[in-house]
Write an enzyme that holds these catalytic residues in place. Structure first.
Site, PDB file in Angstrom:
ATOM      1  CB  VAL A  63      -1.009  -0.002   1.158  1.00  0.00           C
ATOM      2  CG1 VAL A  63      -2.005  -1.266   1.074  1.00  0.00           C
ATOM      3  CG2 VAL A  63      -0.271  -0.046   2.517  1.00  0.00           C
ATOM      4  CB  SER A 141      -2.737   1.895  17.730  1.00  0.00           C
ATOM      5  OG  SER A 141      -2.239   1.516  18.986  1.00  0.00           O
ATOM      6  CE1 TYR A 154       1.693   0.569  14.685  1.00  0.00           C
ATOM      7  CE2 TYR A 154       1.127   1.281  16.789  1.00  0.00           C
ATOM      8  CZ  TYR A 154       0.974   0.662  15.560  1.00  0.00           C
ATOM      9  OH  TYR A 154      -0.121  -0.282  15.735  1.00  0.00           O
ATOM     10  CB  ALA A 156       4.001  10.143  14.292  1.00  0.00           C
TER      11      ALA A 156
END
Length: 248
Positions: A63, A141, A154, A156
């Site tokens: 992706v 998350s 992660y 951010a």
């Protein structure tokens, strides 16, 4: 939309097409299986050779690769003519304390977790808008809400996903687009990745919750089903924390 009298009908995805990125991961697999259980035609995007469910129409796609996303999403839309549900679940971690984090570690996580969500949604969202219907669910998350030591990259990206969710809820509703966009912020979830963590740390994570345990992937998938269904027809632009009551 009026009151839903039959809950079973409200979460029946017969005739609907659901596109799931990160379909081979622990949470992704649970989401795929949940939509299959409720009669959706499921399309999976991932970087592994195949999904565990042979009934899924699988496409190999990174992706973070914009040109490849253009090609693959174009093929999917041409083949099916519609995408009713998009779940952006693809994600990676490259954990390190900030002072030791390499540029590659930072860029890799940004490319997949943030740019990857944008790469897919920039194509699917407008398609849904033209069809005047659709539901997009982005997997964020609790780290994107609270932050975490050693996961600044992660955190951010997952905070950025929440920001994009709110923006897209506004954009894709324009001109009667009727596209709902929401995010889910899971807490610690018992995927294979977490099963490699020492038990004493898992016990610490569980103790941070009000329910005294970690989530199962199916519990995240159930929330995805709810947000994609007519039961959530008036919910958009929000983030649901599925974390057992962490930090209350």
């Amino acid at each position: 939309m009026g009151t839903i009298n039959n809950t079973t009908d409200a979460i029946n995805f017969e005739g609907k097409v659901a596109l799931i990125t990160g379909c081979s991961g622990g949470i992704g697999t649970a989401i795929v299986n949940a939509f299959m259980d409720y009669n959706a035609k499921v399309i999976g995007i991932g970087t592994k050779p195949e999904t565990k469910n042979k009934k899924v129409d699988y496409y190999s796609c990174d992706v973070s690769n914009t040109k490849l996303c253009d090609k693959v999403i174009g093929e999917i839309i041409d083949k099916y003519g519609r995408i009713d549900v998009l779940v952006n679940c693809a994600g990676i971690t490259r954990d390190s304390m900030t002072k030791k984090m390499s540029e590659e570690q930072f860029d890799d996580v940004i490319a997949v977790n943030l740019k990857g969500v944008w790469n897919v949604t920039r194509l699917v969202g407008p398609h849904m808008q033209l069809n005047k219907a659709g539901s997009i669910i982005n997997i964020s998350s609790v780290v994107g809400v609270y932050g975490n030591i050693g996961q600044s990259n992660y955190a951010a990206t997952k905070a950025g996903v929440i920001g994009m969710t709110k923006s897209w809820a506004k954009e894709f509703a324009l001109k009667g687009g009727n596209v709902r966009v929401n995010a889910i912020a899971p807490g610690y979830t018992m995927t294979n990745m977490l099963k490699t963590v020492p038990q004493n740390l898992l016990d610490q994570f569980a103790a941070q919750t009000m329910l005294g345990r970690l989530a199962e992937p199916e519990e995240i998938a159930n929330t995805v089903l709810f947000l994609a269904s007519d039961l959530a027809s008036y919910i958009t632009g929000t983030t649901i924390q599925v974390d057992g009551g962490m930090r209350l």
